[in-house]
Design a protein around this motif. Structure first.
Motif, PDB file in Angstrom:
ATOM      1  N   CYS A  91       0.587  -1.369  -0.483  1.00  0.00           N
ATOM      2  CA  CYS A  91      -0.387   0.357  -0.280  1.00  0.00           C
ATOM      3  C   CYS A  91       0.656   1.193  -0.174  1.00  0.00           C
ATOM      4  O   CYS A  91       0.910   1.996   0.663  1.00  0.00           O
ATOM      5  CB  CYS A  91      -1.100   0.042   0.706  1.00  0.00           C
ATOM      6  SG  CYS A  91      -1.675   0.741   0.502  1.00  0.00           S
ATOM      7  N   GLY A  92       2.156   1.385  -0.863  1.00  0.00           N
ATOM      8  CA  GLY A  92       3.121   2.869  -0.923  1.00  0.00           C
ATOM      9  C   GLY A  92       2.371   3.820  -1.427  1.00  0.00           C
ATOM     10  O   GLY A  92       2.280   4.906  -0.925  1.00  0.00           O
ATOM     11  N   PRO A 100       7.080   1.605   6.671  1.00  0.00           N
ATOM     12  CA  PRO A 100       6.773   0.425   5.359  1.00  0.00           C
ATOM     13  C   PRO A 100       5.861   0.877   4.447  1.00  0.00           C
ATOM     14  O   PRO A 100       4.346   0.718   5.151  1.00  0.00           O
ATOM     15  CB  PRO A 100       7.356  -0.809   6.216  1.00  0.00           C
ATOM     16  CG  PRO A 100       7.647  -0.481   7.081  1.00  0.00           C
ATOM     17  CD  PRO A 100       7.181   1.062   7.663  1.00  0.00           C
ATOM     18  N   PRO A 101       5.516   0.348   3.542  1.00  0.00           N
ATOM     19  CA  PRO A 101       4.083   0.447   2.126  1.00  0.00           C
ATOM     20  C   PRO A 101       3.615  -1.097   2.720  1.00  0.00           C
ATOM     21  O   PRO A 101       2.943  -1.000   1.234  1.00  0.00           O
ATOM     22  CB  PRO A 101       4.987   1.070   1.080  1.00  0.00           C
ATOM     23  CG  PRO A 101       6.372  -0.155   1.059  1.00  0.00           C
ATOM     24  CD  PRO A 101       6.577  -0.008   2.424  1.00  0.00           C
ATOM     25  N   LEU A 144      -7.946   3.621   1.065  1.00  0.00           N
ATOM     26  CA  LEU A 144      -6.202   3.893   1.194  1.00  0.00           C
ATOM     27  C   LEU A 144      -5.998   3.975   0.320  1.00  0.00           C
ATOM     28  O   LEU A 144      -4.870   5.486  -0.013  1.00  0.00           O
ATOM     29  CB  LEU A 144      -4.895   3.166   2.226  1.00  0.00           C
ATOM     30  CG  LEU A 144      -5.194   2.786   3.491  1.00  0.00           C
ATOM     31  CD1 LEU A 144      -4.667   1.934   3.743  1.00  0.00           C
ATOM     32  CD2 LEU A 144      -5.224   3.789   4.065  1.00  0.00           C
ATOM     33  N   GLY A 145      -6.466   3.828  -1.384  1.00  0.00           N
ATOM     34  CA  GLY A 145      -6.121   4.558  -2.405  1.00  0.00           C
ATOM     35  C   GLY A 145      -4.829   2.877  -2.854  1.00  0.00           C
ATOM     36  O   GLY A 145      -4.210   3.922  -4.045  1.00  0.00           O
ATOM     37  N   SER A 173      12.711  -4.195   3.768  1.00  0.00           N
ATOM     38  CA  SER A 173      13.259  -4.102   1.876  1.00  0.00           C
ATOM     39  C   SER A 173      11.648  -3.464   1.300  1.00  0.00           C
ATOM     40  O   SER A 173      12.806  -2.984   0.754  1.00  0.00           O
ATOM     41  CB  SER A 173      13.870  -5.673   1.405  1.00  0.00           C
ATOM     42  OG  SER A 173      12.771  -6.297   1.071  1.00  0.00           O
ATOM     43  N   LEU A 174      10.978  -3.821   1.406  1.00  0.00           N
ATOM     44  CA  LEU A 174       9.661  -3.269   0.667  1.00  0.00           C
ATOM     45  C   LEU A 174      10.264  -1.879   1.199  1.00  0.00           C
ATOM     46  O   LEU A 174       9.916  -0.923   0.644  1.00  0.00           O
ATOM     47  CB  LEU A 174       8.861  -3.292   1.255  1.00  0.00           C
ATOM     48  CG  LEU A 174       8.093  -5.239   1.268  1.00  0.00           C
ATOM     49  CD1 LEU A 174       6.742  -5.599   1.771  1.00  0.00           C
ATOM     50  CD2 LEU A 174       8.548  -4.872  -0.333  1.00  0.00           C
ATOM     51  N   TYR A 175      10.652  -1.601   2.603  1.00  0.00           N
ATOM     52  CA  TYR A 175      10.824   0.175   3.130  1.00  0.00           C
ATOM     53  C   TYR A 175      12.150   0.575   2.144  1.00  0.00           C
ATOM     54  O   TYR A 175      11.887   1.914   1.531  1.00  0.00           O
ATOM     55  CB  TYR A 175      11.111   0.108   4.484  1.00  0.00           C
ATOM     56  CG  TYR A 175      11.473   1.602   5.069  1.00  0.00           C
ATOM     57  CD1 TYR A 175       9.986   2.695   4.663  1.00  0.00           C
ATOM     58  CD2 TYR A 175      12.104   2.197   5.367  1.00  0.00           C
ATOM     59  CE1 TYR A 175      10.306   3.868   6.079  1.00  0.00           C
ATOM     60  CE2 TYR A 175      12.751   3.893   5.876  1.00  0.00           C
ATOM     61  CZ  TYR A 175      11.432   4.437   5.318  1.00  0.00           C
ATOM     62  OH  TYR A 175      11.787   5.641   5.908  1.00  0.00           O
ATOM     63  N   ASP A 176      13.304  -0.179   1.948  1.00  0.00           N
ATOM     64  CA  ASP A 176      13.787   0.563   1.663  1.00  0.00           C
ATOM     65  C   ASP A 176      13.810   0.932  -0.024  1.00  0.00           C
ATOM     66  O   ASP A 176      14.144   1.249  -1.212  1.00  0.00           O
ATOM     67  CB  ASP A 176      15.233  -0.725   1.098  1.00  0.00           C
ATOM     68  CG  ASP A 176      16.090  -0.951   3.070  1.00  0.00           C
ATOM     69  OD1 ASP A 176      15.523   0.513   3.432  1.00  0.00           O
ATOM     70  OD2 ASP A 176      16.609  -1.372   2.855  1.00  0.00           O
TER      71      ASP A 176
END
Length: 193
Positions: A91-92, A100-101, A144-145, A173-176
Motif C-alpha cells: 500500500c505505498g 513501510p508501504p 487508502l487508495g 526491504s520493502l521500506y528500502d
C-alpha cells in the motif's frame, strides 16, 4: 457471518472507513480496529474483531503457514485457520511515508466467539474468517487508495497448496525499495529507521 455463528444474533461496532484508514496512515506500528462484533442483545460479549496494523521497519511476517492453516495466494501473504485470518498487502500509494508501504489485516475470534461458532467442515477450514477479513481488507485498501497495488482479488481465491507458498519480501526491504522510489521522485519519506 451467519454461517459461522448459526442462530446467534450479533451487533457490530464499526469505525467509519475514512477514520480507520487515517489511523493506519499515521506511522509505523499504528493500529486501527474498524470492526468489533458483539453478541446481541447484550452488546457486551465480543465475538471477533478485525484490526489493521502498519508494521514497523524491523517487524517480521508471521512465517510459513502451519500444516493446519489454510494458505491463500493473494496480497503479499494470506493465511487462515478456523478462528483467525491474516492478510498482508502492499500500500505505498495509500500510506505514502512514515513507515513501510505495507498494511497487515487480522481477524481474531475471541474465546466467546469460539464457544459459539459452528465448527467448520474440514474442507472449509479458514474460509469464513478469511471471507470476513478479505472483505474488510479490500475496503481498507480502497479507502487508502491502494486497491490496485494490493494484490487482493475481487473474491477470495481457492486455497493453495502449502508447497506453493511464496515468502514475502522482508518489511525492511520493502521500506528500502519504497524510500529509493521516493528519493528518485525528489521526495523524502519520513519515519526512517
Amino acid at each position: 457471518m451467519k454461517d459461522m455463528f448459526p442462530g446467534v444474533a450479533f451487533r457490530d461496532k464499526a469505525v467509519p472507513p475514512a477514520k480507520a484508514a487515517r489511523d493506519v496512515r499515521l506511522r509505523a506500528r499504528s493500529r486501527s480496529t474498524p470492526c468489533l462484533v458483539h453478541r446481541a442483545p447484550d452488546g457486551q460479549t465480543p465475538l471477533f474483531s478485525v484490526e489493521f496494523v502498519r508494521p514497523g521497519h524491523s517487524d517480521r511476517w508471521p512465517g510459513r503457514p502451519e500444516p493446519e492453516d489454510t494458505y491463500f495466494r493473494m496480497g503479499l501473504d494470506a493465511t487462515a485457520d478456523e478462528d483467525s485470518a491474516f492478510i498482508g498487502f502492499s500500500c505505498g500509494k495509500g500510506v505514502k511515508r512514515n513507515g513501510p508501504p505495507v498494511v497487515w489485516g487480522f481477524f481474531v475470534m475471541t474465546a466467546e466467539g469460539k464457544a459459539l461458532a459452528k465448527p467448520p467442515e474440514k474442507a472449509a477450514k479458514g474460509r469464513a474468517p478469511m471471507a470476513v477479513l478479505h472483505s474488510a481488507t479490500r475496503s481498507m485498501a480502497r479507502t487508502l487508495g491502494c486497491q490496485e497495488e494490493s494484490g487482493l482479488p475481487e473474491r477470495v481465491p481457492e486455497p493453495s497448496p502449502h508447497d506453493t507458498y511464496r515468502e514475502p519480501p522482508s518489511v525492511e526491504s520493502l521500506y528500502d525499495e519504497f524510500t529509493r522510489e521516493w528519493k528518485a521522485d525528489g521526495k523524502v519519506p519520513g519515519g526512517a529507521p
